[in-house]
Design a protein around this motif. Sequence first.
Motif, PDB file in Angstrom:
ATOM      1  N   VAL A  75       0.895  -1.105   0.168  1.00 24.83           N
ATOM      2  CA  VAL A  75      -0.083  -0.252   0.399  1.00 24.83           C
ATOM      3  C   VAL A  75       1.066   1.545   0.065  1.00 24.83           C
ATOM      4  O   VAL A  75       0.356   2.336  -0.438  1.00 24.83           O
ATOM      5  N   SER A  76       2.080   1.625   0.522  1.00 20.65           N
ATOM      6  CA  SER A  76       2.992   2.330   0.939  1.00 20.65           C
ATOM      7  C   SER A  76       3.520   2.443  -0.319  1.00 20.65           C
ATOM      8  O   SER A  76       3.807   3.606  -0.755  1.00 20.65           O
ATOM      9  N   LEU A  77       3.773   1.792  -0.417  1.00 14.69           N
ATOM     10  CA  LEU A  77       4.505   1.788  -2.730  1.00 14.69           C
ATOM     11  C   LEU A  77       3.333   1.969  -3.464  1.00 14.69           C
ATOM     12  O   LEU A  77       4.007   3.134  -4.245  1.00 14.69           O
ATOM     13  N   ILE A  78       2.298   1.712  -3.475  1.00 15.14           N
ATOM     14  CA  ILE A  78       1.549   1.583  -4.531  1.00 15.14           C
ATOM     15  C   ILE A  78       1.191   3.724  -4.289  1.00 15.14           C
ATOM     16  O   ILE A  78       0.467   4.173  -5.178  1.00 15.14           O
ATOM     17  N   LEU A 129      -5.527  -0.803  -7.477  1.00 15.10           N
ATOM     18  CA  LEU A 129      -4.337  -2.063  -6.828  1.00 15.10           C
ATOM     19  C   LEU A 129      -4.957  -1.629  -4.985  1.00 15.10           C
ATOM     20  O   LEU A 129      -4.675  -2.443  -4.597  1.00 15.10           O
ATOM     21  N   LEU A 130      -4.859  -0.265  -5.207  1.00 18.98           N
ATOM     22  CA  LEU A 130      -4.716   0.448  -3.694  1.00 18.98           C
ATOM     23  C   LEU A 130      -6.158  -0.136  -3.181  1.00 18.98           C
ATOM     24  O   LEU A 130      -6.485  -0.893  -1.936  1.00 18.98           O
ATOM     25  N   LEU A 133      -6.330  -3.668  -1.879  1.00 16.35           N
ATOM     26  CA  LEU A 133      -5.877  -4.057  -0.606  1.00 16.35           C
ATOM     27  C   LEU A 133      -6.498  -3.306   0.557  1.00 16.35           C
ATOM     28  O   LEU A 133      -6.086  -3.114   1.750  1.00 16.35           O
ATOM     29  N   GLY A 134      -7.872  -2.975   0.325  1.00 22.84           N
ATOM     30  CA  GLY A 134      -8.538  -2.128   1.482  1.00 22.84           C
ATOM     31  C   GLY A 134      -8.666  -0.573   1.453  1.00 22.84           C
ATOM     32  O   GLY A 134      -8.483  -0.244   2.853  1.00 22.84           O
ATOM     33  N   ALA A 135      -7.431  -0.144   0.527  1.00 23.16           N
ATOM     34  CA  ALA A 135      -6.988   1.721   0.797  1.00 23.16           C
ATOM     35  C   ALA A 135      -7.381   2.409  -0.126  1.00 23.16           C
ATOM     36  O   ALA A 135      -7.820   1.846  -1.858  1.00 23.16           O
ATOM     37  N   ASP A 139      -4.973   8.012   2.056  1.00 26.27           N
ATOM     38  CA  ASP A 139      -4.754   7.469   3.230  1.00 26.27           C
ATOM     39  C   ASP A 139      -3.478   7.720   3.754  1.00 26.27           C
ATOM     40  O   ASP A 139      -3.084   7.794   4.897  1.00 26.27           O
ATOM     41  N   LEU A 140      -2.248   7.885   3.343  1.00 26.95           N
ATOM     42  CA  LEU A 140      -0.755   8.298   3.322  1.00 26.95           C
ATOM     43  C   LEU A 140      -0.470   9.630   3.634  1.00 26.95           C
ATOM     44  O   LEU A 140      -0.930  10.201   2.103  1.00 26.95           O
ATOM     45  N   PRO A 141       1.194  10.167   3.706  1.00 29.50           N
ATOM     46  CA  PRO A 141       0.917  10.786   3.201  1.00 29.50           C
ATOM     47  C   PRO A 141       1.899  11.175   1.983  1.00 29.50           C
ATOM     48  O   PRO A 141       2.169   9.711   1.759  1.00 29.50           O
ATOM     49  N   ALA A 142       2.106  12.277   1.287  1.00 26.67           N
ATOM     50  CA  ALA A 142       3.302  11.993   0.194  1.00 26.67           C
ATOM     51  C   ALA A 142       3.935  13.500   0.602  1.00 26.67           C
ATOM     52  O   ALA A 142       3.830  14.350   1.255  1.00 26.67           O
ATOM     53  N   HIS A 143       4.489  13.994  -0.387  1.00 24.97           N
ATOM     54  CA  HIS A 143       5.439  15.066  -0.763  1.00 24.97           C
ATOM     55  C   HIS A 143       5.203  15.815  -2.342  1.00 24.97           C
ATOM     56  O   HIS A 143       4.295  15.226  -3.087  1.00 24.97           O
TER      57      HIS A 143
END
Length: 264
Positions: A75-78, A129-130, A133-135, A139-143
């Motif tokens: 999930v982090s990578l995708i 794909l996310l 994976l239930g995401a 959902d996550l931070p980004a830059h």
Amino acid sequence: MTTTLTEAACRVLLAADPAEKCRLTRDFAEDWRAGRISELGATRPPDRPARPERPQLLPFKEMPRRSYGGDRGRVSLIHALAHIELNAIDLGWDIVARFVGQDLPREFHDDWVRVAVDEARHFEMLEDLLASLGARYGDLPAHDGLWQAAEKTADDLMARLAVVPMTLEARGLDTTPATMDKLSRNGDTLTPPVLDVIYNDEIHHVAAGVRWFSFLAERRGEDGEAAFHATMAKHYPAGLKAPFNHQARAMAGYPRDWYEKLAR
């Protein structure tokens, strides 16, 4: 009704919702191909594209380290890749609108509209794909590094080409095969095929960067390699990170002497 290509570009740039950004990209690209949009116009792009409320944008140094193992790592990578592709949609449209007054042939605009369509498709594939994976994206931070590169090259088309497709996207060609291999060895059968599609499309994106950088250098009466090195000395004074994927870069028509001499 959208009547010019730069107006279309700005409508995409000002669409905050990723799904709407992708939909508009496909619709306007088809209108341009079919001749329903035929004029370039002169609508100026915003300094920054619209963005959804999420993800939270962090300084690059504060971003969590990516992982390749387990669903959390995937999930982090995708998510990180989806964020890159969303920015890349805007970069494709921004180059169309920001540099419209430079007497460029239609083929230039064709190339970057096509790139924007590819990036929209990539974003949607990664979003799927996310979801598996239930995401979801956000959902996550980004830059914000990719758009910062756009801001630093907003007044120089040759610099934009050298920095974005010829350096940042070319770096993706260098790293993606190893990423696919790591994921496959960790038992991931779904992500590597998507990354393979992105990888092959981005060979064509790098090729467009090389082609139009060379076109502009020739039009200015400059040697392409010398012009590239002068541009990179300004934007990447420390040089380029090796190793390089020479095979993929050659498929993009990227002369080896241009980049290999800059290896640090």
